[in-house]
Design a protein around this motif. Structure first.
Motif: not given
Lengths: 611, 194
Positions: A340, A342-346
């Motif tokens: 949790e 961790v940077p998102g990957r949109p």
């Protein structure tokens, strides 16, 4: 018979072929798109086509059914909203050849604006709905749907979900049934829904439902699976699979035909157990019918059974064995570790996307566009952040007109830009544009035309010049359509890579107190990327770390350890948009000798050329 | 046997779905019941992609359970960390030693974690880092990194090598077959630190 691993959507396509279906139509939409894309495999036996939208696709399938041909129409759940008008009429009309309607729902909203449960449509339109639990059943249910449709004179809905559509499980392949020979015979009393006819058809629909309820009690795919404890699980669709994981010793009543609900079968099942868990995704549909069924006194049924349903299991999102266990307090889903935070990957517009420069310009002009549904909805995400509404297919133009008129009444005006893609424009943007013209609107409408339905994976559309089957088709020219057809005087076409020219045109048209259309044209970079184009590079000494290029949100651009811009050569398509926005001319093509910056190069780019 | 779960994760465009298709086919040939699930739709837009495969005598859910997944095959380091919560206590994590910055990181809004490997090491029963992208590039095309990773996974599973090679020969188009067989072999024979 051969066995293969098929996705639910591939299995539906295979089922259509085996069932002797000869007509299939759809409008693409995740998670339903691959159904028609796989039906093309059977093009010798099945005519298939994309409709301009789900309503046209549904009506075309209904027309095919009128001839006695077996027809299938597929769409995502929100597409059924668009097609709801013919859906309800089709229920009254019934079917001559089978009419099978696939609704692919999206619990959890992996790629949708809502998670409506389309079994409600079956109940409201008084149609049977089938809910496969895996790919084998997805194929089997098409064959069953054809039988039910022709036996009971009714369209039949199959509710898929993202999970059943996109999971691969083993399917046993069968042979094709020989299809009926189509012949158009008039049937005024059934198919012309003048009120007098419609009243009689409604009587037939109610009679049909009663017969289908009896059928549901005996339907072989509504199955009781014996258990060891007096605990029961009532489940439909993929939820059944989760139930089998969590309750290994329970009795199961697995419903493949949840509506009309098999009341007697359920009552027999209830007699074997003391407590019943109801597992279904989204709304409590079978749960509601189950509770009603227990209120009706029936032979052999103890009066009091505990039913555990949506007060425990979530209405929101997908189920899974984890969600079921957590709902019952059997498992703690709190992560035991990082994972949790961790940077998102949109998702983002692709490197070289022909929509990027347009949204960058809206940002510079400080305009929040009214958006629509397609790849370009990603223009709403940072750093582009230039779209503040996204409602449904076609709503950009109409929502904007409403805003404009409400403000106008109060003597106010705000510069407005509606943004819509080519496929969405054909789908339902064109009617909104007619409203703008008819109602003396002043909107600026940008049609981002990449000549393909890109977001769902590059399907042909009325502007692409090809049919689903790959035949040549007349290309509908959007500029001509709006200028010569709708009479919009201020209609222009511009290259999606011309940063400055787009900005100037936007400024001019937004200021104009008349409707205007800007067609921003450039084919999708994923399809038309020229392999020979060189990547761009940053001249480090010239770069001032001003980060202007980073505002494009191009996945190929990041920064190095010194804070200077850095271009990933393997992702860069050489579109040159970053070179145009760089205030210091620090970005240019790389030539064979390394870095090469010249005004000549930059100018040749602005002309839309490459190296 | 009890049902086993494998989670494959990475970034759209890395060949994740092809890899999980290959894996599913091999498991089917090996006589297991197999269910595969995937989330895509935005996969070509640089988003994260997950595909899961479950196999055994009788498989119900296509989805693995949190803290119960036997193998995580990560095509990108950050994606391994994102999905590590699925791993069982003795689970095996196989990670491509490769970083692909998410857009919010590239644009400077967020930071790429620097302690991914120590975190993974703490949580995994076994952790293998493999430079699959570089190995595939050295073989001629970095796109074959997915098959290098499948080769590494194959070396940790009890299915004979021949089955994997048969499926590759059947599924891969002829002009890419040689590259893919080499990629598989490189992954299969990979020794950490070698």
């Amino acid at each position: 018979m051969a066995k293969e691993l098929l996705s639910g959507n591939e299995a539906i396509a295979r089922g259509a072929w085996e069932a002797g279906i000869t007509f299939a139509s759809a409008y693409p939409g995740t998670p339903s798109t691959e159904i028609l894309e796989n039906i093309i495999r059977y093009k010798d036996d099945i005519h298939s086509q994309w409709g301009a939208n789900e309503k046209t696709a549904m009506e075309e399938a209904l027309g095919a059914s009128f001839t006695g041909a077996r027809a299938l129409v597929a769409m995502k759940h929100v597409g059924v909203n668009v097609a709801a008008d013919p859906l309800f009429s089709a229920s009254y009309i019934g079917s001559t050849g089978a009419l099978v309607i696939i609704s692919a729902d999206d619990p959890g909203m992996h790629s949708s604006q809502n998670e409506q449960d389309n079994r409600h449509y079956a109940v409201a339109a008084k149609l049977p709905v089938l809910e496969p639990a895996d790919s084998q059943e997805a194929k089997d249910m098409v064959l069953e749907a054809v039988k039910i449709s022709e036996t009971y004179d009714t369209p039949v809905m199959i509710r898929m979900t993202t999970r059943t559509s996109h999971s691969r499980t083993v399917v046993e392949l069968g042979e094709r049934q020989s299809p009926p020979v189509p012949e158009y015979k008039s049937d005024f009393a059934k198919r012309n829904l003048l009120p007098g006819n419609a009243r009689r058809r409604h009587v037939a629909v109610e009679e049909r439902l009663k017969k289908l309820a009896v059928f549901s009690d005996g339907f072989a795919f509504n199955t009781i699976i014996k258990g060891k404890e007096r605990v029961g699980v009532l489940a439909s669709g993929v939820s059944y699979q989760y139930g089998r994981e969590v309750f290994p010793d329970a009795w199961f009543l697995k419903l493949a035909l949840p509506y009309p609900f098999p009341v007697k079968l359920f009552q027999r099942f209830a007699a074997m157990v003391d407590k019943i868990y109801v597992l279904e995704e989204n709304d409590p549909i079978i749960e509601t019918f189950a509770r009603l069924a227990l209120k009706v006194p029936a032979e052999g049924t103890a009066p009091q059974k505990e039913i555990v349903g949506k007060e425990v299991f979530p209405l929101l999102g997908e189920l899974s064995q984890d969600v079921v266990r957590a709902s019952l307090g059997l498992k703690d889903l709190t992560p035991r570790n990082a994972g949790e935070g961790v940077p998102g990957r949109p998702p983002s517009l692709c490197a070289g996307c022909p929509h990027t420069a347009f949204f960058y310009n809206l940002g510079i002009l400080k305009v929040q566009s009214k958006g629509d549904i397609g790849c370009y909805t990603l223009g709403a995400l940072r750093p582009l952040s230039a779209m503040d509404t996204c409602v449904d297919m076609g709503a950009s133009i109409t929502v904007q007109l409403g805003i404009e008129k409400a403000l106008e009444k109060a003597g106010k005006s705000v510069p407005q830009v509606a943004v819509i893609g080519d496929s969405t424009f054909f789908h339902s943007g064109i009617t909104g544009l007619i409203d703008v013209i008819y109602n003396r609107g002043q909107s600026t409408v940008a049609i981002l035309d990449n000549s393909i339905t890109a977001m769902t994976g590059h399907q042909e559309n009325p502007g692409s010049g090809k049919t689903l089957l790959g035949q040549e088709a007349r290309k509908i020219d959007i500029l001509k359509l709006v200028r010569d057809g709708l009479g919009i005087e201020h209609a222009y076409e511009i290259d999606g890579y011309e940063v400055k020219a787009i900005r100037e045109l936007l400024k001019r048209e937004m200021a104009r107190p008349e409707p205007s259309v800007i067609v921003v044209r450039r084919p999708c970079v994923l399809l038309y990327r020229k392999a020979k184009w060189s990547p761009m590079a940053v001249h480090k000494e010239t770069c001032t770390s001003c980060k202007t290029c980073l505002r494009l949100g191009c996945p190929a651009i990041s920064t190095d350890v010194d804070g200077k811009s850095l271009i990933n050569a393997s992702l860069c398509t050489g579109c040159g948009v970053c070179a145009q926005v760089c205030p210091y001319k620090a970005i240019a093509f790389v030539d064979e000798k390394g870095l090469h910056i010249s005004s000549l190069t930059l100018e040749s780019f602005a002309m839309g050329g490459g190296k | 046997m009890t049902t086993k779960s494998i989670l494959i994760c990475g970034v759209g465009g890395q060949g994740i779905l092809t890899a999980s298709d290959l894996l599913s086919d091999v498991l089917l040939q090996a006589g297991f019941q197999v269910k595969k699930s995937e989330v895509h739709g935005m996969s070509q837009r640089g988003g994260d992609v997950i595909s899961t495969v479950r196999y055994g005598d009788e498989v119900f859910s296509p989805l693995p359970a949190l803290q119960e997944t036997d193998y995580i095959l990560a095509f990108e380091k950050l994606e391994a960390l994102r999905n590590i919560r699925y791993l069982s206590a003795k689970g095996i994590v196989l990670v491509n030693d490769f970083e692909w910055l998410p857009l919010p990181v590239a644009a400077g809004f967020e930071k790429y974690p620097q302690d991914i490997v120590p975190q993974l090491r703490r949580l995994a029963g076994e952790l293998v880092l493999i430079p699959a992208t570089r190995m595939a590039a050295e073989l001629g095309n970095d796109k074959a990194s997915n098959v290098v990773l499948i080769g590494l996974l194959a070396s940790r599973m009890e299915i004979e090598e021949k089955l994997w090679l048969d499926v590759l020969r059947r599924k891969v188009p002829p002009r890419f077959l040689d590259l893919n067989l080499k990629a598989f072999d490189a992954g299969f024979r990979f020794r950490a630190g070698a």
